[in-house]
Design a protein around this motif. Sequence first.
Motif, PDB file in Angstrom:
ATOM      1  N   GLY A  46      33.459  32.716  52.816  1.00  0.00           N
ATOM      2  CA  GLY A  46      34.485  32.919  53.832  1.00  0.00           C
ATOM      3  C   GLY A  46      35.091  34.296  53.878  1.00  0.00           C
ATOM      4  N   GLU A  47      34.770  35.176  52.918  1.00  0.00           N
ATOM      5  CA  GLU A  47      35.373  36.505  52.967  1.00  0.00           C
ATOM      6  C   GLU A  47      34.876  37.252  54.205  1.00  0.00           C
ATOM      7  N   GLY A  48      35.819  37.749  55.015  1.00  0.00           N
ATOM      8  CA  GLY A  48      35.458  38.424  56.248  1.00  0.00           C
ATOM      9  C   GLY A  48      35.348  37.497  57.440  1.00  0.00           C
ATOM     10  N   LEU A  49      35.541  36.197  57.204  1.00  0.00           N
ATOM     11  CA  LEU A  49      35.496  35.216  58.288  1.00  0.00           C
ATOM     12  C   LEU A  49      36.866  34.573  58.455  1.00  0.00           C
ATOM     13  N   VAL A  50      37.185  34.198  59.692  1.00  0.00           N
ATOM     14  CA  VAL A  50      38.481  33.580  59.978  1.00  0.00           C
ATOM     15  C   VAL A  50      38.284  32.400  60.915  1.00  0.00           C
ATOM     16  N   ALA A  51      39.291  31.543  61.003  1.00  0.00           N
ATOM     17  CA  ALA A  51      39.262  30.450  61.980  1.00  0.00           C
ATOM     18  C   ALA A  51      39.274  31.044  63.389  1.00  0.00           C
ATOM     19  N   GLY A  52      38.717  30.299  64.334  1.00  0.00           N
ATOM     20  CA  GLY A  52      38.609  30.815  65.691  1.00  0.00           C
ATOM     21  C   GLY A  52      39.925  31.277  66.272  1.00  0.00           C
ATOM     22  N   ALA A  53      41.019  30.556  65.993  1.00  0.00           N
ATOM     23  CA  ALA A  53      42.326  30.909  66.540  1.00  0.00           C
ATOM     24  C   ALA A  53      42.856  32.218  65.976  1.00  0.00           C
ATOM     25  N   ASP A  54      42.322  32.639  64.818  1.00  0.00           N
ATOM     26  CA  ASP A  54      42.806  33.870  64.175  1.00  0.00           C
ATOM     27  C   ASP A  54      41.993  35.095  64.569  1.00  0.00           C
TER      28      ASP A  54
END
Length: 202
Positions: A46-54
């Motif tokens: 998950g590093e470098g990835l975020v939830a769609g809303a973010d």
Amino acid sequence: MAARKACISRIRQRPGGVSLASSAGMPRASARARSGPDSVFPGLGGEGLVAGADAEMPRMAGTRPAPQPNPLAVMDHSAVPPVAGEAYDLRLPALDADGIAEVGVKLPYVAVPTGTYAGWNLRAEGFAAGELCSLTGSFVPFPAGAMAEDGREPLGDRYADEAAYRAALRQAAEGLVEGRLMLAGDIDLVLDAAPPLEPAAQ
């Protein structure tokens, strides 16, 4: 009468010659290497990835694009037709202040941009507005000067002059060569095909 365009943003500039030329030489270069280049893939950690809303885009030319990622669910293929089950927890690349993905391999034109590059485009009014526009990317030029309707840093504040812009492009290309992600022989190709520094009409 001019034909109406289905996508709202300019189609992404495609510096394909650089990547294709590099790829052609990679097998020969890789055969001499003991290991491949270090991965820049964010991975499932998950590093470098975020939830769609973010994954919020900046304000650009009076609008703030809000693309919706395609939903993806576990499919039960024991039924006909298959039945959608629990939805996957989707993650998107984190974005910088320009709306450009922070992770992944960045070609020099993306690392030293003259506008915002995105791997998606949205449909215009009359063409299912707001939906993703096929598989096309998009390019939105930076403003020439400070604008209330555009939150990105103006192009004129990024590079002192053409020489500074091209020096930054060369540095980005050399970084890819050092990381064994591009061939040294492609550096001049990058500079020759670089987008112009002059801002496009807003």
